[in-house]
Design an enzyme around this catalytic site. Structure first.
Site, mmCIF file in Angstrom:
data_model
loop_
_atom_site.group_PDB
_atom_site.id
_atom_site.type_symbol
_atom_site.label_atom_id
_atom_site.label_comp_id
_atom_site.label_asym_id
_atom_site.label_seq_id
_atom_site.Cartn_x
_atom_site.Cartn_y
_atom_site.Cartn_z
ATOM 1 N N ARG A 1 0.833 -1.194 0.000
ATOM 2 C CA ARG A 1 0.000 0.000 0.000
ATOM 3 C C ARG A 1 0.869 1.246 0.000
ATOM 4 O O ARG A 1 1.726 1.408 0.859
ATOM 5 C CB ARG A 1 -0.885 -0.042 1.247
ATOM 6 N N ASP B 1 -10.015 -1.121 7.373
ATOM 7 C CA ASP B 1 -10.558 -0.165 8.332
ATOM 8 C C ASP B 1 -11.105 -0.919 9.539
ATOM 9 O O ASP B 1 -11.884 -1.876 9.380
ATOM 10 C CB ASP B 1 -11.706 0.647 7.713
ATOM 11 N N ARG C 1 -6.003 2.028 -4.225
ATOM 12 C CA ARG C 1 -5.157 1.297 -3.279
ATOM 13 C C ARG C 1 -5.260 -0.211 -3.461
ATOM 14 O O ARG C 1 -6.308 -0.738 -3.815
ATOM 15 C CB ARG C 1 -5.522 1.680 -1.849
ATOM 16 N N ASP D 1 -7.092 -1.733 1.652
ATOM 17 C CA ASP D 1 -7.459 -0.765 2.682
ATOM 18 C C ASP D 1 -8.174 -1.552 3.778
ATOM 19 O O ASP D 1 -9.153 -2.244 3.501
ATOM 20 C CB ASP D 1 -8.405 0.278 2.061
#
Ligand SMILES: Nc1ncnc2c1ncn2[C@@H]1O[C@H](COP(=O)(O)OP(=O)(O)OP(=O)(O)O)[C@@H](O)[C@H]1O
Ligand SMILES: Nc1nc2c(c(=O)[nH]1)N=C(CO)CN2
Length: 161
Positions: free
Chosen positions: A83, A97, A92, A95
């Site tokens: 990344r 989260d 990207r 990712d």
């Protein structure tokens, strides 16, 4: 052990492989197991339009890691998978989260819990509801906003893993 939900997104390279690699990495974190993984969804880019559609999903884990050490581990997986940070909300490889961790609240730049943009994002709300139909985030019952988000934002179920 704490219950937590992780949002996973990718729009560069081999997207399905990127998600599978990320899941393997999450599974191998110390004191951590994956309970369930939602379907993979093809989703319209949110926040920055000039990029390819994303592949998104959400997984439910149980972990002995603290929220802070879990986030640190997720950032390490992102880095290991190549990344590169450039455009905000831009393209990207992966990712990760931290969406929700056992009802914990944090209000720091480094870690905000629950993740502050959940209720704006079809690509988070729809897969999260598969795993947790009664989800309520900061007083918002997610199933009550799902249909509106589905109509406003491009999202289609791609496949079950
Ligand atoms: N709940 C959270 N989950 C993941 N990162 C978080 C969270 N709260 C704060 N952060 C911080 O956000 C920083 C930037 O994350 P990142 O570059 O992935 O943002 P983004 O993916 O562009 O936007 P978004 O967070 O809206 O998906 C991370 O370095 C991390 O410390
Ligand atoms: N559809 C979709 N759009 C995004 C995504 C994502 O995972 N899916 N992640 C972003 C990073 O902040 C920005 N925009």
């Amino acid at each position: 052990m704490a219950l937590a939900y992780i949002g996973i997104g990718t729009n560069l390279g081999k997207k399905e492989e990127n998600i599978k690699t990320a899941l393997k990495e999450i599974k191998s974190l110390p004191g951590t197991r994956i309970n369930k993984v939602a379907a993979l969804y093809e989703t319209e880019p949110w926040g920055y339009a000039e990029q390819d559609w994303f592949l998104n999903t959400v997984c439910e884990i149980e972990t002995a890691l603290t929220p802070e050490s879990l986030l640190e581990a997720l950032l390490q997986i992102e880095n290991k998978m190549g990344r590169v940070r450039s455009i905000r909300y831009g393209p990207r490889v992966i990712d990760l989260d931290l969406l929700w961790y056992e009802g914990e609240k944090r209000q720091e730049e480094k870690l905000t819990l629950p993740h502050p943009r959940i209720t704006e994002r079809a690509f988070v709300v729809l897969p999260l509801l598969e795993l947790w139909p009664e989800a309520e985030i900061n007083g918002v019952v997610l199933k009550s906003i799902a249909e509106k988000l589905r109509q406003e934002q491009g999202i289609k179920k791609f496949k079950n893993l």
